[in-house]
Structure formats: structure tokens, C-alpha cells
Design an enzyme around this catalytic site. Structure first.
Site, mmCIF file in Angstrom:
data_model
loop_
_atom_site.group_PDB
_atom_site.id
_atom_site.type_symbol
_atom_site.label_atom_id
_atom_site.label_comp_id
_atom_site.label_asym_id
_atom_site.label_seq_id
_atom_site.Cartn_x
_atom_site.Cartn_y
_atom_site.Cartn_z
ATOM 1 N N CYS A 98 0.840 -1.198 0.000
ATOM 2 C CA CYS A 98 0.000 0.000 0.000
ATOM 3 C C CYS A 98 0.879 1.252 0.000
ATOM 4 O O CYS A 98 1.552 1.526 -0.987
ATOM 5 C CB CYS A 98 -0.989 -0.036 1.170
ATOM 6 N N HIS A 134 -3.664 -4.687 -0.219
ATOM 7 C CA HIS A 134 -3.242 -5.277 1.056
ATOM 8 C C HIS A 134 -3.332 -6.797 0.977
ATOM 9 O O HIS A 134 -4.417 -7.357 1.156
ATOM 10 C CB HIS A 134 -4.137 -4.782 2.191
ATOM 11 N N GLU A 185 -2.387 -8.883 3.150
ATOM 12 C CA GLU A 185 -2.730 -9.399 4.478
ATOM 13 C C GLU A 185 -4.225 -9.294 4.767
ATOM 14 O O GLU A 185 -4.709 -9.876 5.746
ATOM 15 C CB GLU A 185 -1.919 -8.662 5.560
#
Length: 204
Positions: A82, A186, A188
Site C-alpha cells: 500500500c 493489502h 494481508e
């Protein structure tokens, strides 16, 4: 030398990143120490917030020089996430403009204003990976991933454009060139697809 270091400069979504890595069986070292960062075997640079403020912190703490030492001189691999991807560009226009780390050619500019599309760009969207992408190994060429951003790296001619996404126009959703990897999204927070991508980076 230290294994995988997650760079802590006060602007990262650290809990989610660390949780995802631990789920994959990796125990990274979270560090704000320039010597530790410079000596890492691999680096992860997360980030949320202002490009200008983030670069000021990296410069003030000596972490910008440490990252340059690790990535450009020692050729250690790095994954920017990001804001982390944006910081690796040459320049960011947010908050009046600021030079970036310069690992990725080109500037970071605001997403265009397009009727019917909100900025920031938030939520899952489809990205189109190049067929030889190391990050997307085993995922296929179209992958749904999670975004939260108002600025983007444009699609000007440069090596390393591993994936594109369209939101009011195409932008670079993932970058990989030699030892430099980055995602505007992202991983994650991108469920199974994101975990596979993180695993691919660790294996690269």
C-alpha cells in the site's frame, strides 16, 4: 544478518501484517533500528497514511538510508504494501510533494476524479497479473484483492509492472523487478489470495 524484517516507522498496519506472516509459519523481526534494517536478509515495508509524512519519518530516523543500503547496495528483496509501494517510487505528490525512496521509476499521483467512483478506492477489486509474475504464481492472471488508497502509481512505461487494476483508469496494482516487489493492495487483508502472494514473496 537478520531474516525477514518488518520495518516499523510508525505508519504501518503492523498487526494484520504480522498475523498473516505468523499464519504462514514465519516469525518476522519488527524493527525501527536502521542497522537491523540495513542488515536484513529480506524486508517488508507496510504503510498507511500520508506519503510526505512517511518519507519525513524515514529520512529523520535514518531508515531511508538503511533501506537503500539493503535494497540497492546489498540487493536484498523487499515487499512494499500500500503506502509502502508508493514510498518506493521516485516522487509522491500528496501534501505538496516529496521525493520517495526511488526503487521504482515514476511518480505517485492522486486517483482521478470519475463520476460514480469514490476516492479513496476501498474494497475488493480484480487485478490482472502478467503471466510470468512471481508474486502471482499459482493464482492465475485475474485475482481479487483488497484496496484502501487515494493515490496510485501510473502505468507509464517502466519495467516491473506485474499487475494492473482499473479504477477510473488503469494503475499499477503490483510491481516486481529483480529484488523489488510491491503491491498497492493489502495482501494481508486479501484472504487466501493474499496469503498465497505473501508466501510467493517469501519463496522468491
Amino acid at each position: 544478518m537478520t531474516g525477514l524484517v518488518v520495518v516499523d516507522y510508525g505508519m504501518g498496519n503492523l498487526h494484520s501484517v504480522l498475523s498473516a506472516l505468523r499464519y504462514l509459519g514465519v516469525e518476522p523481526l519488527l524493527s525501527s533500528d536502521p542497522d537491523t534494517v540495513a542488515g536484513a536478509d529480506a524486508l517488508l515495508l507496510p504503510g498507511v497514511g500520508s506519503f510526505r509524512k512517511a518519507m519525513e519519518r524515514l529520512n529523520e530516523t535514518g531508515l531511508a538510508d538503511a533501506l537503500n543500503e539493503a535494497v540497492m547496495i546489498r540487493q536484498r528483496k523487499i515487499l512494499g504494501i500500500c503506502l509502502g509501494q508508493q514510498l518506493m517510487a521516485e516522487y509522491g505528490e500528496e501534501d505538496g510533494g516529496q521525493a520517495g525512496l526511488g526503487f521504482v521509476p515514476g511518480p505517485v499521483t492522486r486517483l482521478p476524479t470519475v463520476r460514480g467512483l469514490k476516492v479513496p478506492h476501498v474494497g475488493f477489486n480484480t487485478v490482472r497479473f502478467e503471466s510470468d509474475s512471481r508474486l502471482a504464481a499459482g493464482l492465475g492472471e485475474t485475482v481479487d484483492v483488497y484496496f484502501v488508497h487515494s493515490y496510485r502509481l501510473g502505468v507509464e512505461e517502466r519495467p516491473g509492472m506485474a499487475a494492473l487494476c482499473n479504477y477510473g483508469g488503469d494503475f499499477v496494482a503490483a510491481y516486481e523487478h529483480e529484488n523489488v516487489f510491491a503491491t498497492q493492495f493489502h495482501p494481508e487483508k486479501s484472504q487466501t489470495n493474499g496469503l498465497r502472494l505473501l508466501s510467493n514473496f517469501l519463496a522468491a
